[in-house]
Design an enzyme around this catalytic site. Structure first.
Site, PDB file in Angstrom:
ATOM      1  N   HIS A  38      38.174  23.677  32.853  1.00  0.00           N
ATOM      2  CA  HIS A  38      36.738  23.403  32.826  1.00  0.00           C
ATOM      3  C   HIS A  38      35.953  24.707  32.884  1.00  0.00           C
ATOM      4  CE1 HIS A  38      38.841  19.905  34.386  1.00  0.00           C
ATOM      5  NE2 HIS A  38      37.852  19.161  33.935  1.00  0.00           N
ATOM      6  N   HIS A 286      32.081  20.776  29.675  1.00  0.00           N
ATOM      7  CA  HIS A 286      32.693  20.370  30.944  1.00  0.00           C
ATOM      8  C   HIS A 286      34.197  20.586  30.960  1.00  0.00           C
ATOM      9  CE1 HIS A 286      33.771  17.777  34.384  1.00  0.00           C
ATOM     10  NE2 HIS A 286      34.761  17.421  33.606  1.00  0.00           N
ATOM     11  N   GLU A 438      35.561   3.850  56.497  1.00  0.00           N
ATOM     12  CA  GLU A 438      36.983   4.202  56.616  1.00  0.00           C
ATOM     13  C   GLU A 438      37.363   5.389  55.733  1.00  0.00           C
ATOM     14  OE1 GLU A 438      35.822   1.170  55.880  1.00  0.00           O
ATOM     15  OE2 GLU A 438      36.231   0.019  57.701  1.00  0.00           O
ATOM     16  N   HIS A 499      42.620 -10.414  55.713  1.00  0.00           N
ATOM     17  CA  HIS A 499      42.883  -9.505  56.823  1.00  0.00           C
ATOM     18  C   HIS A 499      44.371  -9.286  57.075  1.00  0.00           C
ATOM     19  CE1 HIS A 499      38.663  -9.719  57.423  1.00  0.00           C
ATOM     20  NE2 HIS A 499      38.680  -9.077  58.583  1.00  0.00           N
TER      21      HIS A 499
HETATM   22  C1  TPP Z   1      37.466  10.463  42.119  1.00  0.00           C
HETATM   23  C2  TPP Z   1      37.443  11.100  40.767  1.00  0.00           C
HETATM   24  N1  TPP Z   1      37.103  10.359  39.708  1.00  0.00           N
HETATM   25  C3  TPP Z   1      37.117  10.888  38.477  1.00  0.00           C
HETATM   26  C4  TPP Z   1      37.473  12.189  38.277  1.00  0.00           C
HETATM   27  C5  TPP Z   1      37.545  12.778  36.881  1.00  0.00           C
HETATM   28  N2  TPP Z   1      36.443  13.728  36.696  1.00  0.00           N
HETATM   29  C6  TPP Z   1      36.618  15.044  36.865  1.00  0.00           C
HETATM   30  S1  TPP Z   1      35.222  15.904  36.666  1.00  0.00           S
HETATM   31  C7  TPP Z   1      34.336  14.520  36.295  1.00  0.00           C
HETATM   32  C8  TPP Z   1      32.883  14.604  35.975  1.00  0.00           C
HETATM   33  C9  TPP Z   1      32.190  15.257  37.076  1.00  0.00           C
HETATM   34  O1  TPP Z   1      30.865  15.448  36.790  1.00  0.00           O
HETATM   35  P1  TPP Z   1      30.071  16.486  37.666  1.00  0.00           P
HETATM   36  O2  TPP Z   1      30.456  16.351  39.067  1.00  0.00           O
HETATM   37  O3  TPP Z   1      28.663  16.352  37.336  1.00  0.00           O
HETATM   38  O4  TPP Z   1      30.663  17.856  37.211  1.00  0.00           O
HETATM   39  P2  TPP Z   1      30.148  18.823  36.051  1.00  0.00           P
HETATM   40  O5  TPP Z   1      30.665  18.299  34.766  1.00  0.00           O
HETATM   41  O6  TPP Z   1      28.680  18.823  36.095  1.00  0.00           O
HETATM   42  O7  TPP Z   1      30.773  20.093  36.457  1.00  0.00           O
HETATM   43  C10 TPP Z   1      35.156  13.401  36.351  1.00  0.00           C
HETATM   44  C11 TPP Z   1      34.690  12.026  36.084  1.00  0.00           C
HETATM   45  C12 TPP Z   1      37.838  12.927  39.432  1.00  0.00           C
HETATM   46  N3  TPP Z   1      38.232  14.190  39.360  1.00  0.00           N
HETATM   47  N4  TPP Z   1      37.786  12.364  40.651  1.00  0.00           N
END
Ligand code: TPP
Ligand code: MG
Length: 694
Positions: A38, A286, A438, A499
């Site tokens: 990224h 990204h 939790e 539960h």
């Molecule tokens: C819990 C979780 N769900 C999905 C992802 C996959 N994922 C990685 S980055 C991203 C997008 C994140 O967007 P943002 O936080 O705005 O980051 P930016 O692109 O702006 O750096 C996703 C969906 C992940 N790493 N963790």
């Protein structure tokens, strides 16, 4: 323009920019080389990370585990190249799991060249325990910021217990960077709500407000008033409108440091892929390399040599050394001197800090653990646990924890005089109140563990699902977090299938490195805790009953100390040499013992194996495992009020498993035991059938 040969003397401003562009271009080159990763967010946030590290943070690259360092959490872990760049440029040193310094850098330029390749200290996402200088593993969005709340709680607690007038032994701050993704995740909201309630003014989150996630603009799914939300949580909310404005960023961070009584949330408006002519402000920046041509154009826009790769210009490392390096070294040596005089004045407290830092326990920590006398009526796992927790919290000063609003049911309240409740006005309290949160509870327990206090979190076993992502990370990070889960099976009968855990044991047993223990009576509960407390690099889950379980007579049956081997022979026919083995865990152990007595009376040579932990047992030498489960004895019955999934490995092809293949039901426990076959007669019948003695 060449950045390597400098015609005029470097001003600090030019060195700032050069350092920032070094982070940017290292990130671009590493992603391009790896063909994955990224680039866009490191390009945008390089000025932020540069400012936090080089202008503000008290962190000594020579000793990344100095206890009073400021913590930096990169919750948007996909932007890991930010961390690898800065760890490299600061020359942060490597340490091992035993906290020894290894004498080489944590992240080398070669590691960055080999970003995301096997063995590189620049993996895809920040990994605690793999790369020194990483404070917590991030990547699953939301986890980092939630964990940072645990770090902030720990710091408050440590300061309350150990600081003395003139001795601010613990006064560090926690900086966490997050993106849109983190803020959409529920776990972050839970944690932010609690942080606001607790007024954690040592905690600062910086939100990368770039309006972009993977699918495109955040307008697709995220249009709330984030600032209003954090104000409502009780945070101080600041905004910096330009992610390239170092002075404003630095100013906002200084406002944070002077704000008392509430955490700080800085909204930073940024441009993902900053400087890339065709990809800036788009989701394309990204998650994929820029491409060779775009890399050249982007470097040109920075005034960087277009053909240079992995370039660290002269003066950049020195600039970090003069910034964070010098500030960190001075802070650490000042602290070291302070701690020496503290030790002279408060030797016992200093000794506690030493032990805690090494994850040692105080001498005699288990001296007062209870021993439960034989008792047919017995005591519930949760009640035995309550007694143990209260002993441990008194003999281990830095052991603390709490429940997600179920302490009266989990029996996890520390009730002894002076235990106290952790609140903004009483940060020395050892009872944490997580509220009904939790998931963040488990992340916070991880943050506490990362801060070296010993911590537990509790809820009903069924709701371990709500905490699972953070439990998984505790195992990945090799942290000694402790999770106390009561109401382990169908013991709360009438509550019904919502539960009643079924698949939870199988699911937790599947997590590598996690120690899952389901003790069978009160003395096994004691031994389970004795085992768990000595773990330094493994998390543990304790699965405890709601209802009383008979306390076995340990003169007639084997000592509960066998728990430490995961499984042990509890009862054998006279002279040994069994023909059938009954294997049980938790509430089913006494059931198996009853069946065993019936079988013995019929002349059937049965053995009972209590198996509180698959994981511990699987790590015993083959010889021991064969002595408990002799390969020649193939008639085996396993009984457990949980999914049968996985038990084949112990009962073999010709064995039988009495367990759950469906969800439970709402009814009194007795009716459920009958319906689902958890009765001594059924166990005995299964044994007879295997032996062909119907
Ligand atoms: C819990 C979780 N769900 C999905 C992802 C996959 N994922 C990685 S980055 C991203 C997008 C994140 O967007 P943002 O936080 O705005 O980051 P930016 O692109 O702006 O750096 C996703 C969906 C992940 N790493 N963790
Ligand atoms: Mg974003």
């Amino acid at each position: 323009m060449s950045v390597t040969t400098v015609a005029e003397p470097m001003t600090d401003t030019r060195l700032d920019q050069l350092s920032i562009d070094t982070i940017r271009t290292l990130s671009i080159d590493a992603v391009q080389q790896a063909k994955s990763g990224h680039p866009g967010t490191p390009m945008a946030l390089a000025p932020l990370v540069y400012t936090i590290w080089n202008r503000v943070m008290r962190f000594d690259p020579e000793n990344p585990i100095w206890p009073n360092r400021d913590r930096f959490v990169l919750s948007n872990g996909h932007a890991s190249m930010l961390l690898w760049s800065v760890l490299h440029l600061t020359g942060t040193q490597a340490v091992n799991a035993d906290y020894e310094r290894l004498g080489h850098p944590s992240v080398s330029l070669e590691d960055i060249r080999r970003f995301r390749q096997l063995g590189s200290k620049a993996p895809g996402h920040p990994e605690y325990h793999w790369v020194s200088g990483v404070e917590t593993t991030t990547g699953p969005l939301g986890q980092g910021v939630a964990t940072s709340v645990g770090m902030a709680i720990a710091r408050k607690w440590l300061a309350d217990r150990y600081n003395r007038p003139g001795f601010p032994i613990f006064d560090y701050n926690i900086y966490a960077v997050c993106g849109d993704g983190c803020l959409m995740e529920g776990v972050a909201s839970e944690a932010a709500s609690l942080a606001g309630h607790l007024g954690l003014d040592n905690l600062c989150w910086v939100y990368d407000n770039n309006h972009i996630t993977i699918e495109g603009q955040t307008s697709l799914a995220f249009t709330e008033d984030v600032a209003g939300r954090f104000l409502a949580y009780g945070w101080n909310v600041l905004r910096v409108g330009d992610a390239n404005d170092l002075d404003r960023i630095e100013h906002a961070l200084s406002v944070f440091r002077t704000t008392k009584g509430r955490p700080t949330f800085i909204i930073l408006d940024s441009h993902i892929g900053y400087g890339s002519p065709h990809k800036q402000d788009t989701a394309a920046a990204h998650g994929e390399p820029l491409g060779d041509e775009e890399v050249r154009l982007t470097k040109r826009s920075y005034g960087w040599p277009e053909g240079a790769q992995f370039l660290v210009p002269d003066g950049v490392r020195e600039h970090f050394a003069a910034g964070v390096g010098a500030r960190g070294a001075a802070a650490r040596s000042g602290w070291t001197a302070l701690f020496a005089s503290y030790r002279a004045e408060y030797p016992d407290l200093a000794n506690e800090i030493d032990r805690m830092q090494r994850r040692d326990l105080p001498a005699g920590w288990d001296r007062n653990l209870p021993v439960f006398p034989a008792d047919a009526k017995g005591i519930a796992g949760r009640d035995a646990s309550s007694k143990v927790l209260n002993v441990l919290a008194q003999s281990i000063p830095w052991f603390l924890g709490g429940s997600a609003d179920l302490a009266p049911s989990n029996k996890t309240t520390l009730t002894y005089e002076g235990a106290g409740s952790f609140q903004a006005g009483s940060p020395g309290g050892k009872n944490l109140h997580f509220g009904i949160r939790e998931h963040s509870m488990a992340a916070i327990v991880n943050g506490l563990s990362l801060s070296k206090v010993r911590a537990f979190g509790a809820t009903f076993f069924i709701f371990s699902d709500y905490a699972r992502p953070a439990i998984r990370l505790s195992a990945l990070m090799e942290l000694p977090s402790i999770f106390v889960f009561t109401h382990d099976a169908m013991g709360d009968g009438e509550d019904g299938p919502t539960h009643q855990p079924v698949e939870h044991l199988a699911s937790l047993r599947a997590i590598p490195g996690l120690v899952t223990l389901r003790p069978g009576d009160a003395n096994e509960v004691v031994e389970a805790y004795r085992y768990v407390m000595q773990l330094r690099h493994q998390p543990a889950v304790l699965v405890l009953s709601r209802q009383p379980l008979p306390t076995l007579d340990r003169r007639a049956y084997a000592p509960a100390a066998g728990v430490a081997r995961g499984a042990y022979v509890l009862a054998d026919p006279p002279g040994g040499n069994p023909e059938v083995i009954l294997i049980a865990t938790g509430s089913e152990v006494s059931l198996a013992v009853e069946a065993h007595e019936k079988l013995l009376a019929e002349g059937i040579r049965s053995r009972v194996v209590s198996m509180p932990s698959w994981d511990i047992f699987d790590h015993q030498p083959q010889e021991y495992r064969d002595s408990v489960l002799p390969p020649t004895v193939t008639a085996r019955v396993a009984v457990e009020q949980a999914s049968t999934f996985g038990w084949e490995r112990y009962v073999g092809r010709s064995g039988h498993v009495i367990g759950m293949k469906t969800f439970g039901a709402s009814a009194p426990l007795k009716a459920l035991q009958e319906k689902f076959g958890f009765e001594p007669d059924r166990v005995a019948a299964a044994a007879r059938e295997l032996l062909g003695k119907r």
